[in-house]
Design a protein around this motif. Structure first.
Motif, PDB file in Angstrom:
ATOM      1  N   ASP A   1      10.264  89.426  30.192  1.00 43.58           N
ATOM      2  CA  ASP A   1      11.174  90.131  31.355  1.00 43.58           C
ATOM      3  C   ASP A   1      11.589  89.398  32.348  1.00 43.58           C
ATOM      4  O   ASP A   1      12.624  89.738  33.047  1.00 43.58           O
ATOM      5  CB  ASP A   1      10.051  91.111  31.864  1.00 43.58           C
ATOM      6  N   LYS A   2      10.977  87.968  32.559  1.00 42.16           N
ATOM      7  CA  LYS A   2      11.404  87.065  33.496  1.00 42.16           C
ATOM      8  C   LYS A   2      12.609  86.556  32.854  1.00 42.16           C
ATOM      9  O   LYS A   2      13.352  85.477  33.498  1.00 42.16           O
ATOM     10  CB  LYS A   2      10.515  86.271  33.835  1.00 42.16           C
ATOM     11  N   GLY A   3      12.928  86.740  31.449  1.00 36.91           N
ATOM     12  CA  GLY A   3      14.124  85.963  31.067  1.00 36.91           C
ATOM     13  C   GLY A   3      13.907  84.649  30.541  1.00 36.91           C
ATOM     14  O   GLY A   3      14.828  84.000  29.995  1.00 36.91           O
ATOM     15  N   LYS A   4      12.649  84.350  30.414  1.00 33.75           N
ATOM     16  CA  LYS A   4      12.309  83.082  29.896  1.00 33.75           C
ATOM     17  C   LYS A   4      12.084  83.102  28.266  1.00 33.75           C
ATOM     18  O   LYS A   4      11.551  84.199  27.825  1.00 33.75           O
ATOM     19  CB  LYS A   4      11.009  82.560  30.420  1.00 33.75           C
ATOM     20  N   PRO A   5      12.334  82.061  27.292  1.00 28.41           N
ATOM     21  CA  PRO A   5      11.847  82.203  26.211  1.00 28.41           C
ATOM     22  C   PRO A   5      10.707  82.521  25.627  1.00 28.41           C
ATOM     23  O   PRO A   5       9.698  81.860  26.310  1.00 28.41           O
ATOM     24  CB  PRO A   5      12.586  80.786  25.528  1.00 28.41           C
ATOM     25  N   VAL A   6      10.368  82.998  24.642  1.00 27.58           N
ATOM     26  CA  VAL A   6       9.046  83.238  24.067  1.00 27.58           C
ATOM     27  C   VAL A   6       9.023  82.520  22.874  1.00 27.58           C
ATOM     28  O   VAL A   6       9.636  82.467  21.949  1.00 27.58           O
ATOM     29  CB  VAL A   6       8.947  84.701  23.968  1.00 27.58           C
ATOM     30  N   SER A   7       7.777  81.886  22.748  1.00 28.46           N
ATOM     31  CA  SER A   7       7.532  81.030  21.449  1.00 28.46           C
ATOM     32  C   SER A   7       7.355  82.080  20.152  1.00 28.46           C
ATOM     33  O   SER A   7       6.384  82.954  20.285  1.00 28.46           O
ATOM     34  CB  SER A   7       6.310  80.416  21.610  1.00 28.46           C
TER      35      SER A   7
END
Length: 330
Positions: free
Chosen positions: A282-288
């Motif tokens: 939701d913060k726009g960061k990539p998820v592993s």
């Protein structure tokens, strides 16, 4: 004179349709029979499985450009909230066409689509797209164009997942401060309502008690639905309700059963990890992708448990993890 009547009639019809839609708000929704013969696409649903869920029911048609344009937005809502007790259901109101399946596949629609189904309290007024939002308590929250209801979905989901002001809709004068009471774990609201029950000649106090009692019954209904579909979320909701209304002794048997389950205790840890990944997404960061796959493996094992409550909770979490997956690094 004929021309004048020609122009008046559509206005009357529109007003009648609007009146019908407004009258439906607050009514208990009677869901249709989701039979196999009317199923067009996506997963199938059963009415009993929808108890305690927030439902976005949309009347649409393949030959309607605004209907087609709304579908990606509906899919986004489905992906965001489906594991938290939400589903979109589409009711196709036009004739059969091979374009339906083709369009839905192209847009990667995952929610169920049926042909010609209707909610009796909020039928399609004629124009499409037309949406009906049903709260977790089974009551109609709003009707209208899909885009006008998107923000209301978030508000309804907030009621399911966190605290909210149950008296916020009342216009109070003597007890104005009560509109700020928020339901959340650890807050005893019953203690503030109890003194008002003695004020039998106070109409405002009576309205507050009536609203509070209706909320309690709605919460019980929503929780019962969660007990059948997502015991992990049910436990959270039961604790919140019992904190708000300590005199309630409902769900003691279910809660005792849930608390004895070692499998559910383990899933609480998995749930924390899922929420952490959701926050990252939701913060726009990539998820592993590794993190996502690791959780899916744990949940696949849990779904094979002999404990039906573990199975249900694992299935709900699996949907949640699957909704995160598109944001994962490949």
């Amino acid at each position: 004179m004929q021309n004048r009547n020609f122009h008046i009639f559509p206005i009357v019809a529109i007003c009648a349709a609007l009146s019908m839609a407004q009258a439906a708000v607050g009514d208990k929704a009677t869901l249709p029979d989701f039979n196999q013969s009317s199923h067009l696409y996506g997963s199938t649903v059963k009415t009993k499985d929808l108890r305690g869920k927030v439902i976005f029911f949309e009347y649409w048609g393949i030959n309607c450009p605004p209907c087609r344009a709304s579908m990606p937005h509906l899919q986004a809502l489905q992906a965001k909230y489906q594991a938290k007790g939400f589903t979109v259901i589409g009711s196709h109101m036009q004739g059969s066409s091979p374009e339906i399946q083709k369009f839905l596949k192209q847009n990667k629609i995952t929610f169920p689509i049926y042909q010609g189904l209707s909610i009796s309290e909020a039928q399609c007024p004629g124009g499409i797209p037309h949406a009906v939002l049903i709260g977790a308590n089974g009551k109609i929250v709003a009707t209208g164009s899909p885009s006008s209801l998107y923000d209301k979905v978030e508000a309804e989901m907030a009621k399911v997942t966190s605290g909210y002001a149950i008296l916020g809709g009342l216009e109070l004068k003597k007890y104005k401060g009560l509109t700020k009471i928020v339901v959340s774990t650890g807050k005893n609201i019953e203690a503030k309502i109890a003194p008002l029950r003695e004020k039998t000649d106070d109409t405002e106090a009576a309205e507050i008690c009536k609203t509070f009692d209706a909320w309690v019954e709605d919460e019980k209904c929503a929780i019962q639905g969660l007990c059948d579909t997502n015991p992990l979320e049910a436990m959270v909701s039961i604790n919140r309700l019992k904190a708000a209304v300590p005199s309630i002794d409902d769900f003691n048997e279910q809660m005792g059963e849930f608390q004895k389950s070692d499998g559910l205790k383990k899933l609480f840890d998995v749930q924390k990890k899922v929420k952490a990944l959701q926050a990252t997404r939701d913060k726009g960061k990539p998820v592993s992708a590794t993190s996502v796959n690791s959780l899916k493996q744990l949940l696949e094992v849990a779904q094979k448990s002999s404990d039906v409550n573990v199975q249900r909770s694992a299935a709900a979490l699996m949907e949640e993890v699957s909704a995160i997956e598109p944001a994962a690094k490949r």
